[in-house]
Design an enzyme around this catalytic site. Structure first.
Site, short mmCIF file in Angstrom:
data_model
loop_
_atom_site.label_atom_id
_atom_site.label_comp_id
_atom_site.label_asym_id
_atom_site.label_seq_id
_atom_site.Cartn_x
_atom_site.Cartn_y
_atom_site.Cartn_z
N GLY A 205 0.70 -1.12 0.13
CA GLY A 205 0.01 0.02 -0.17
C GLY A 205 0.68 1.10 -0.10
N SER A 206 0.60 2.25 -1.09
CA SER A 206 1.54 3.28 -0.93
C SER A 206 1.03 4.13 -2.14
CB SER A 206 2.89 2.80 -1.39
OG SER A 206 2.81 1.86 -2.43
#
EC number: 4.1.1.65
Length: 237
Positions: A205-206
């Site tokens: 997640g980013s």
């Protein structure tokens, strides 16, 4: 049943080699950074071979990691002077912002396109434009949720500045998120980068920000889905 098209005059393969080739063309390869995680899941499954719950948990973990670290091949456009998405995900911001100060650029806002990567997206990053890496700088920071506007300023990040053959500078920034705690960047100063090539990865997640030169024509809008290396974000001036 539909069949894969073949060149005229060629005979279809048969047997095990053909089956192996079909599987390879259907299942995307795994980024090397994911192999230790997959091995850990398989190891857990091996230790719990006599316990179906432990075995199932290990196999599920290995499968989830294989999906997260998938590295599908992509075909970038052959158009000149375009900037492609550096990552898969949703375009969460199309605005203007000052590039990361550690790059030493003038504190003037530039067009910016931000892509948010959920845990279900492909998490490798692709080179958005061909050129030379003139700066590669990592900065430590916080781990706020990557979809928050302030994440680009407060969070840990890695910035790569790319100078194109026409002298334009494009900046791509990998930003860590609430779950993502590890940024991988293989690009180094002086590297000649090709559009669409894989240059890094962010785990779990980013967000990826792309800063464009003034006068660029933006071709995407907020809320749109982007495909790394293939979706054209903008045309350079």
């Amino acid at each position: 049943m539909a069949r894969r098209p073949r060149p005229a005059g060629s005979e279809p393969d048969s047997g095990i080699p053909h089956i192996v080739e079909l599987v390879r063309s259907t299942i995307p390869p795994i980024h090397p950074a994911g192999l230790p995680f997959i091995a850990g899941g398989l190891g857990l499954a091996g230790l719990g071979v006599r316990n179906r719950w432990v075995r199932g948990t290990g196999l599920a973990l290995a499968g989830a990691c294989a999906g997260f670290f998938r590295h599908p091949p992509r075909v970038p456009p052959n158009r000149a002077d375009v900037v492609v998405a550096a990552a898969d995900g949703q375009v969460c911001l199309v605005d203007r912002a000052v590039p990361p100060p550690e790059l030493g650029l003038p504190a003037e806002p530039l067009p910016r396109i931000s892509i948010f990567l959920s845990v279900f997206d492909v998490h490798v990053q692709r080179v958005p434009v061909a050129g030379e890496a003139t700066a590669v700088i990592h900065r430590s920071g916080q781990f706020l949720s990557a979809d928050r506007a302030e994440a680009s300023v407060a969070n840990e990040r890695n910035s790569v500045q790319i100078r194109t053959r026409t002298g334009h500078d494009v900046i791509v920034v990998q930003i860590a998120g609430l779950i993502a705690r590890r940024i991988v960047c293989h690009a180094k100063v002086g590297d000649q980068l090709s559009i669409g090539d894989t240059y890094g990865l962010i785990r779990f997640g980013s967000r990826v920000d792309t800063y464009l030169p003034e006068g660029s024509k933006i071709l995407v809008q907020q809320g749109q889905r982007a495909v790394g290396a293939e979706t054209v974000l903008a045309e350079l001036p």
